[in-house]
Design a protein around this motif. Structure first.
Motif, PDB file in Angstrom:
ATOM      1  N   VAL A 187       0.832  -1.195   0.000  1.00 19.84           N
ATOM      2  CA  VAL A 187       0.000   0.000   0.000  1.00 19.84           C
ATOM      3  C   VAL A 187       0.870   1.250   0.000  1.00 19.84           C
ATOM      4  O   VAL A 187       2.086   1.194   0.180  1.00 19.84           O
ATOM      5  CB  VAL A 187      -0.944   0.020   1.225  1.00 19.84           C
ATOM      6  N   SER A 188       0.221   2.376  -0.198  1.00 19.96           N
ATOM      7  CA  SER A 188       0.880   3.677  -0.123  1.00 19.96           C
ATOM      8  C   SER A 188       0.843   4.188   1.308  1.00 19.96           C
ATOM      9  O   SER A 188      -0.012   3.791   2.114  1.00 19.96           O
ATOM     10  CB  SER A 188       0.152   4.666  -1.039  1.00 19.96           C
ATOM     11  N   LEU A 189       1.767   5.085   1.621  1.00 18.99           N
ATOM     12  CA  LEU A 189       1.727   5.730   2.932  1.00 18.99           C
ATOM     13  C   LEU A 189       0.440   6.517   3.136  1.00 18.99           C
ATOM     14  O   LEU A 189       0.048   6.764   4.277  1.00 18.99           O
ATOM     15  CB  LEU A 189       2.935   6.651   3.101  1.00 18.99           C
ATOM     16  N   ASP A 190      -0.224   6.892   2.064  1.00 17.24           N
ATOM     17  CA  ASP A 190      -1.501   7.587   2.203  1.00 17.24           C
ATOM     18  C   ASP A 190      -2.530   6.725   2.927  1.00 17.24           C
ATOM     19  O   ASP A 190      -3.470   7.247   3.529  1.00 17.24           O
ATOM     20  CB  ASP A 190      -2.049   7.990   0.830  1.00 17.24           C
ATOM     21  N   ALA A 191      -2.354   5.405   2.893  1.00 24.39           N
ATOM     22  CA  ALA A 191      -3.292   4.505   3.572  1.00 24.39           C
ATOM     23  C   ALA A 191      -3.281   4.715   5.074  1.00 24.39           C
ATOM     24  O   ALA A 191      -4.262   4.419   5.761  1.00 24.39           O
ATOM     25  CB  ALA A 191      -2.960   3.057   3.235  1.00 24.39           C
ATOM     26  N   LEU A 192      -2.170   5.240   5.618  1.00 21.52           N
ATOM     27  CA  LEU A 192      -2.102   5.460   7.059  1.00 21.52           C
ATOM     28  C   LEU A 192      -3.040   6.569   7.509  1.00 21.52           C
ATOM     29  O   LEU A 192      -3.372   6.671   8.691  1.00 21.52           O
ATOM     30  CB  LEU A 192      -0.670   5.788   7.493  1.00 21.52           C
ATOM     31  N   ALA A 193      -3.477   7.387   6.564  1.00 17.75           N
ATOM     32  CA  ALA A 193      -4.421   8.448   6.904  1.00 17.75           C
ATOM     33  C   ALA A 193      -5.807   7.887   7.199  1.00 17.75           C
ATOM     34  O   ALA A 193      -6.636   8.546   7.826  1.00 17.75           O
ATOM     35  CB  ALA A 193      -4.500   9.478   5.777  1.00 17.75           C
ATOM     36  N   ASP A 194      -6.061   6.658   6.745  1.00 15.54           N
ATOM     37  CA  ASP A 194      -7.350   6.004   6.988  1.00 15.54           C
ATOM     38  C   ASP A 194      -7.079   4.596   7.499  1.00 15.54           C
ATOM     39  O   ASP A 194      -7.300   3.604   6.800  1.00 15.54           O
ATOM     40  CB  ASP A 194      -8.179   5.958   5.702  1.00 15.54           C
ATOM     41  N   PRO A 195      -6.542   4.478   8.726  1.00 16.93           N
ATOM     42  CA  PRO A 195      -6.161   3.158   9.235  1.00 16.93           C
ATOM     43  C   PRO A 195      -7.317   2.181   9.325  1.00 16.93           C
ATOM     44  O   PRO A 195      -7.111   0.972   9.350  1.00 16.93           O
ATOM     45  CB  PRO A 195      -5.574   3.471  10.618  1.00 16.93           C
ATOM     46  N   GLY A 196      -8.546   2.687   9.357  1.00 14.26           N
ATOM     47  CA  GLY A 196      -9.697   1.794   9.404  1.00 14.26           C
ATOM     48  C   GLY A 196      -9.828   0.952   8.149  1.00 14.26           C
ATOM     49  O   GLY A 196     -10.469  -0.099   8.162  1.00 14.26           O
ATOM     50  N   GLY A 197      -9.206   1.421   7.050  1.00 12.89           N
ATOM     51  CA  GLY A 197      -9.279   0.668   5.806  1.00 12.89           C
ATOM     52  C   GLY A 197      -8.119  -0.277   5.587  1.00 12.89           C
ATOM     53  O   GLY A 197      -8.051  -0.943   4.553  1.00 12.89           O
ATOM     54  N   LEU A 198      -7.190  -0.358   6.551  1.00 14.26           N
ATOM     55  CA  LEU A 198      -6.022  -1.209   6.402  1.00 14.26           C
ATOM     56  C   LEU A 198      -6.349  -2.665   6.715  1.00 14.26           C
ATOM     57  O   LEU A 198      -7.176  -2.957   7.572  1.00 14.26           O
ATOM     58  CB  LEU A 198      -4.906  -0.745   7.338  1.00 14.26           C
ATOM     59  N   ARG A 254      10.578  17.080  13.843  1.00 17.01           N
ATOM     60  CA  ARG A 254       9.235  16.520  13.706  1.00 17.01           C
ATOM     61  C   ARG A 254       8.183  17.619  13.556  1.00 17.01           C
ATOM     62  O   ARG A 254       7.242  17.495  12.759  1.00 17.01           O
ATOM     63  CB  ARG A 254       8.918  15.620  14.901  1.00 17.01           C
ATOM     64  N   GLN A 255       8.317  18.690  14.296  1.00 14.47           N
ATOM     65  CA  GLN A 255       7.366  19.798  14.174  1.00 14.47           C
ATOM     66  C   GLN A 255       7.446  20.448  12.799  1.00 14.47           C
ATOM     67  O   GLN A 255       6.423  20.810  12.209  1.00 14.47           O
ATOM     68  CB  GLN A 255       7.633  20.821  15.270  1.00 14.47           C
ATOM     69  N   CYS A 256       8.660  20.566  12.296  1.00 15.27           N
ATOM     70  CA  CYS A 256       8.844  21.165  10.975  1.00 15.27           C
ATOM     71  C   CYS A 256       8.248  20.288   9.884  1.00 15.27           C
ATOM     72  O   CYS A 256       7.516  20.774   9.016  1.00 15.27           O
ATOM     73  CB  CYS A 256      10.332  21.409  10.725  1.00 15.27           C
ATOM     74  N   THR A 257       8.538  18.994   9.916  1.00 21.63           N
ATOM     75  CA  THR A 257       7.999  18.115   8.889  1.00 21.63           C
ATOM     76  C   THR A 257       6.475  18.042   8.983  1.00 21.63           C
ATOM     77  O   THR A 257       5.791  17.949   7.961  1.00 21.63           O
ATOM     78  CB  THR A 257       8.610  16.704   8.983  1.00 21.63           C
ATOM     79  N   ALA A 258       5.942  18.109  10.190  1.00 19.53           N
ATOM     80  CA  ALA A 258       4.487  18.052  10.361  1.00 19.53           C
ATOM     81  C   ALA A 258       3.797  19.249   9.729  1.00 19.53           C
ATOM     82  O   ALA A 258       2.638  19.164   9.311  1.00 19.53           O
ATOM     83  CB  ALA A 258       4.134  17.966  11.843  1.00 19.53           C
ATOM     84  N   ARG A 259       4.495  20.377   9.654  1.00 14.56           N
ATOM     85  CA  ARG A 259       3.905  21.565   9.030  1.00 14.56           C
ATOM     86  C   ARG A 259       3.798  21.415   7.513  1.00 14.56           C
ATOM     87  O   ARG A 259       2.993  22.110   6.874  1.00 14.56           O
ATOM     88  CB  ARG A 259       4.734  22.814   9.354  1.00 14.56           C
ATOM     89  N   HIS A 260       4.596  20.534   6.929  1.00 18.31           N
ATOM     90  CA  HIS A 260       4.684  20.491   5.472  1.00 18.31           C
ATOM     91  C   HIS A 260       4.298  19.152   4.844  1.00 18.31           C
ATOM     92  O   HIS A 260       4.051  19.114   3.631  1.00 18.31           O
ATOM     93  CB  HIS A 260       6.118  20.833   5.045  1.00 18.31           C
ATOM     94  N   TYR A 261       4.245  18.087   5.630  1.00 19.45           N
ATOM     95  CA  TYR A 261       4.027  16.758   5.053  1.00 19.45           C
ATOM     96  C   TYR A 261       3.033  15.959   5.891  1.00 19.45           C
ATOM     97  O   TYR A 261       2.894  16.176   7.095  1.00 19.45           O
ATOM     98  CB  TYR A 261       5.356  15.994   4.954  1.00 19.45           C
ATOM     99  N   ALA A 262       2.392  14.997   5.238  1.00 18.14           N
ATOM    100  CA  ALA A 262       1.417  14.146   5.926  1.00 18.14           C
ATOM    101  C   ALA A 262       2.094  13.101   6.791  1.00 18.14           C
ATOM    102  O   ALA A 262       1.559  12.723   7.839  1.00 18.14           O
ATOM    103  CB  ALA A 262       0.508  13.468   4.900  1.00 18.14           C
ATOM    104  N   THR A 263       3.260  12.590   6.348  1.00 14.26           N
ATOM    105  CA  THR A 263       3.986  11.590   7.121  1.00 14.26           C
ATOM    106  C   THR A 263       5.484  11.839   7.016  1.00 14.26           C
ATOM    107  O   THR A 263       5.955  12.525   6.103  1.00 14.26           O
ATOM    108  CB  THR A 263       3.727  10.139   6.626  1.00 14.26           C
ATOM    109  N   SER A 264       6.213  11.236   7.941  1.00 13.11           N
ATOM    110  CA  SER A 264       7.672  11.218   7.866  1.00 13.11           C
ATOM    111  C   SER A 264       8.148   9.868   8.403  1.00 13.11           C
ATOM    112  O   SER A 264       7.683   9.420   9.458  1.00 13.11           O
ATOM    113  CB  SER A 264       8.276  12.353   8.687  1.00 13.11           C
TER     114      SER A 264
END
Length: 250
Positions: free
Chosen positions: A44-55, A179-189
């Motif tokens: 799967v894509s890392l985008d799947a982590l945004a909807d863990p209920g579908g994993l 972590r705070q910086c990446t959180a401002r710009h990206y969905a995951t790290s």
């Protein structure tokens, strides 16, 4: 009550016969991917982590750091045959050159150029940001950190015409500020902390499986079959001991 989903985030760098732990021989990589396909676990894509209920109960994400040319020449043809869609994290200021950062191989391994990155994106490869110059982000001041983290994604997005949602700090080096910086710009790290992710993992410090530890295919098959917990725990313990030893002064 069902167990929380587990996500194996595989970490690769170079698929080549170059020395060192960031290179995996092509025949070994091919065997690892064959075993993964045989396991039936979904990739799967890392985008799947945004909807863990579908994993699914277990799933796999395939990641590559740095964007070496051997990804294009060796890894992608194998992945494409299995319809596996990976994500490749690019140091945007190094595209088309060669690795030139602390800890790089000698001789330096070449990196893909923008033309190949654009072609691969059109074929279904996802790309993420890996800073501009591959520095230790935790050692940077606020402005330099912001520049390296944010500009990398902007540069890749401008070339590919699509948003860049995912980030990997070079060396896995992180801190609260990173972590705070990446959180401002990206969905995951993702980092280099050894482990298996789940929905409760810090989405801006996700653990990965360093695939150099799974070059013995029977061990990799055992992990895929759910029989690898003891080995993973041993590797985690040994890594913790090595890291702790670095802080011991004679």
């Amino acid at each position: 009550m069902p167990a929380a989903p587990r996500i194996d985030i595989l970490m690769y760098h170079s698929i080549s016969d170059a020395g060192g732990p960031t290179s995996i021989a092509p025949e070994t990589f091919a065997a690892q991917m064959q075993a993964l396909a045989a396991s039936g676990l979904p990739v799967v894509s890392l985008d799947a982590l945004a909807d863990p209920g579908g994993l699914a109960a277990r799933s796999v994400v395939i990641t590559f750091d740095d964007g070496f040319t051997d990804f294009d020449q060796v890894a992608w043809p194998i992945l494409r045959d299995y319809d596996f869609r990976p994500i490749v994290y690019l140091p945007s200021g190094c595209i088309g050159g060669a690795e030139n950062w602390v800890g790089c191989n000698t001789p330096a391994r070449p990196l893909m150029g923008w033309n190949r990155v654009e072609t691969l994106a059109a074929e279904g490869v996802e790309f993420g940001a890996h800073s501009i110059t591959h520095p230790d982000l935790a050692a940077l001041d606020h402005d330099s950190l912001e520049h390296e983290v944010a500009r990398s994604g902007h540069d890749i997005s401008a070339r590919l015409g699509q948003p860049i949602r995912h980030f990997a700090p070079p060396y896995g080096s992180s801190s609260d500020a990173v972590r705070q910086c990446t959180a401002r710009h990206y969905a995951t790290s993702v980092g280099t902390r050894l482990g298996v992710a789940n929905p409760s993992s810090d989405i801006h410090d996700l653990p990965r499986l360093e695939m150099f530890y799974y070059t013995e295919i029977t061990r990799w098959q055992a992990h895929l079959a759910g029989r690898g917990a003891a080995y993973l725990t041993t590797r985690q313990t040994l890594r913790s001991i090595r890291q702790a030893a670095r802080f011991i002064r004679p």
